[in-house]
Design a protein around this motif. Structure first.
Motif, PDB file in Angstrom:
ATOM      1  N   GLU A  48       0.833  -1.207   0.000  1.00 60.36           N
ATOM      2  CA  GLU A  48       0.000   0.000   0.000  1.00 60.36           C
ATOM      3  C   GLU A  48       0.869   1.260   0.000  1.00 60.36           C
ATOM      4  O   GLU A  48       0.596   2.190  -0.741  1.00 60.36           O
ATOM      5  CB  GLU A  48      -0.947   0.010   1.207  1.00 60.36           C
ATOM      6  N   LEU A  81       2.454   1.738  -3.334  1.00 64.81           N
ATOM      7  CA  LEU A  81       1.507   2.339  -4.284  1.00 64.81           C
ATOM      8  C   LEU A  81       1.437   3.853  -4.081  1.00 64.81           C
ATOM      9  O   LEU A  81       1.380   4.620  -5.039  1.00 64.81           O
ATOM     10  CB  LEU A  81       0.099   1.750  -4.088  1.00 64.81           C
ATOM     11  N   GLN A  82       1.422   4.277  -2.811  1.00 66.86           N
ATOM     12  CA  GLN A  82       1.388   5.718  -2.509  1.00 66.86           C
ATOM     13  C   GLN A  82       2.642   6.411  -3.051  1.00 66.86           C
ATOM     14  O   GLN A  82       2.562   7.482  -3.652  1.00 66.86           O
ATOM     15  CB  GLN A  82       1.294   5.935  -0.999  1.00 66.86           C
ATOM     16  N   GLY A 122       3.537   4.206 -13.540  1.00 68.17           N
ATOM     17  CA  GLY A 122       2.215   3.653 -13.882  1.00 68.17           C
ATOM     18  C   GLY A 122       2.271   2.161 -14.155  1.00 68.17           C
ATOM     19  O   GLY A 122       1.396   1.409 -13.734  1.00 68.17           O
ATOM     20  N   GLN A 130       2.721   0.362 -10.907  1.00 69.80           N
ATOM     21  CA  GLN A 130       1.461   0.450 -10.140  1.00 69.80           C
ATOM     22  C   GLN A 130       0.459  -0.616 -10.600  1.00 69.80           C
ATOM     23  O   GLN A 130      -0.185  -1.265  -9.779  1.00 69.80           O
ATOM     24  CB  GLN A 130       0.795   1.812 -10.373  1.00 69.80           C
ATOM     25  N   MET A 131       0.318  -0.748 -11.900  1.00 67.20           N
ATOM     26  CA  MET A 131      -0.675  -1.692 -12.413  1.00 67.20           C
ATOM     27  C   MET A 131      -0.320  -3.135 -12.041  1.00 67.20           C
ATOM     28  O   MET A 131      -1.196  -3.929 -11.713  1.00 67.20           O
ATOM     29  CB  MET A 131      -0.818  -1.554 -13.939  1.00 67.20           C
ATOM     30  N   LEU A 151      -1.168  -3.434  -8.336  1.00 64.30           N
ATOM     31  CA  LEU A 151      -2.623  -3.432  -8.135  1.00 64.30           C
ATOM     32  C   LEU A 151      -3.239  -4.763  -8.508  1.00 64.30           C
ATOM     33  O   LEU A 151      -4.076  -5.307  -7.782  1.00 64.30           O
ATOM     34  CB  LEU A 151      -3.267  -2.334  -8.991  1.00 64.30           C
ATOM     35  N   HIS A 152      -2.834  -5.286  -9.651  1.00 62.49           N
ATOM     36  CA  HIS A 152      -3.376  -6.573 -10.090  1.00 62.49           C
ATOM     37  C   HIS A 152      -2.965  -7.688  -9.142  1.00 62.49           C
ATOM     38  O   HIS A 152      -3.723  -8.621  -8.906  1.00 62.49           O
ATOM     39  CB  HIS A 152      -2.947  -6.877 -11.523  1.00 62.49           C
ATOM     40  N   LEU A 164      -2.533  -7.286  -5.927  1.00 62.20           N
ATOM     41  CA  LEU A 164      -3.345  -7.103  -4.715  1.00 62.20           C
ATOM     42  C   LEU A 164      -4.769  -7.589  -4.911  1.00 62.20           C
ATOM     43  O   LEU A 164      -5.363  -8.190  -4.021  1.00 62.20           O
ATOM     44  CB  LEU A 164      -3.398  -5.617  -4.350  1.00 62.20           C
ATOM     45  N   GLU A 211      -6.622  -9.766  -9.888  1.00 63.33           N
ATOM     46  CA  GLU A 211      -7.299  -9.674 -11.187  1.00 63.33           C
ATOM     47  C   GLU A 211      -6.300  -9.690 -12.332  1.00 63.33           C
ATOM     48  O   GLU A 211      -5.141  -9.340 -12.161  1.00 63.33           O
ATOM     49  CB  GLU A 211      -8.120  -8.393 -11.259  1.00 63.33           C
TER      50      GLU A 211
END
Lengths: 168, 100
Positions: free
Chosen positions: A95, A98-99, A140, A143-144, A147-148, A150, A153
């Motif tokens: 997290e 990501l920030q 970016g 990040q992706m 995110l995926h 986490l 997906e």
């Protein structure tokens, strides 16, 4: 960088040498968002509360920077293997990563003159601000992937760079 | 033993103090659109900060995307400040505005 294992305690990624170098180059840029950029309110004049928010964000950035430096130094975080490194991180640490990456992404965008879209961005591109374009795009992409990982997906690998259509 | 007197609270004063300290839920937490944050990231941040399910988080994210902003919650001043800070940690463009 590719997710290879994920559970509630830890996420592990395979990352090659070039990617690790790119990630570290990015993280060294942190923080990029100008202090005092974020406003508490659009309608109200700068107040004591705004000063408190500025202080809180500054403290947060210092703490994030400390964690970033610790992450870059910790050899256990990046274990050498035959294809590069195995990068392991806890979900909570992901997290703040990501920030940090979004600070770099938005800070780069601001340094590029806050372009509205890809056309405007390319038009404003120069030798001087090109590193910010690189940083914005690279942050970016990382990040992706995170995110995926986490959300569980998509594929476990970022097959393609994030397109501008996915942006606000 | 000295007996402690029970304080007498006058309702109007109590109400006034409540408003002054921001305990009344009179602040809107708003997220504004920008051309740089990823939709997936915004959805994730809404889920993380507010504990929303993905459907609700996506609805608000799309409202930001399509309408330029979304009112995420209406809270007391303290809670609104907390949420704005949490959203801004992720560099989202969030503010709190008085609900008038």
């Amino acid at each position: 960088m590719k997710l290879i294992k994920a559970n509630k305690e830890r996420l592990s990624f395979q990352i090659d040498k070039k990617e690790k170098r790119a990630l570290f180059s990015l993280l060294k840029l942190y923080p990029l968002m100008p202090a005092g950029y974020q406003r508490l309110s659009r309608s109200e004049a700068k107040s004591e509360d705004q000063e408190l928010l500025d202080e809180a964000l500054t403290t947060q950035r210092l703490e994030n920077k400390r964690q970033v430096l610790a992450m870059m130094k910790a050899k256990s975080r990046f274990r050498v293997n035959k294809n590069g490194y195995r990068f392991s991180i806890k979900p909570a640490q992901l997290e703040w990563l990501l920030q940090v990456l979004n600070d770099i992404r938005l800070g780069s965008w601001l340094s590029l003159g806050s372009p509205d879209g890809a056309v405007e961005m390319f038009a404003a591109l120069s030798e001087q601000n090109a590193p910010y374009f690189w940083a914005m795009d690279m942050a970016g992409q990382f990040q992706m992937i995170l995110l995926h990982a986490l959300t569980g997906e998509g594929s476990t690998q970022a097959d393609s760079p994030p397109s501008t259509s996915r942006e606000h | 033993m000295v007996e402690t007197a029970t304080p007498e609270v006058i309702p109007d004063i109590e109400q006034e103090q409540k408003n002054k300290t921001g305990l009344e839920p009179g602040y809107l937490v708003i997220c504004w659109n920008d051309p740089v944050n990823f939709m997936d990231l915004v959805t994730h941040v809404f889920q993380t900060v507010f504990g929303w399910n993905k459907v609700k988080a996506e609805q608000h994210m799309l409202q930001v995307h399509n309408q330029g902003k979304s009112v995420l919650t209406r809270e007391s001043m303290e809670k609104a400040e907390h949420y704005v800070h949490e959203l801004q940690k992720y560099s989202l463009h969030a503010t709190m505005e008085r609900d008038e």
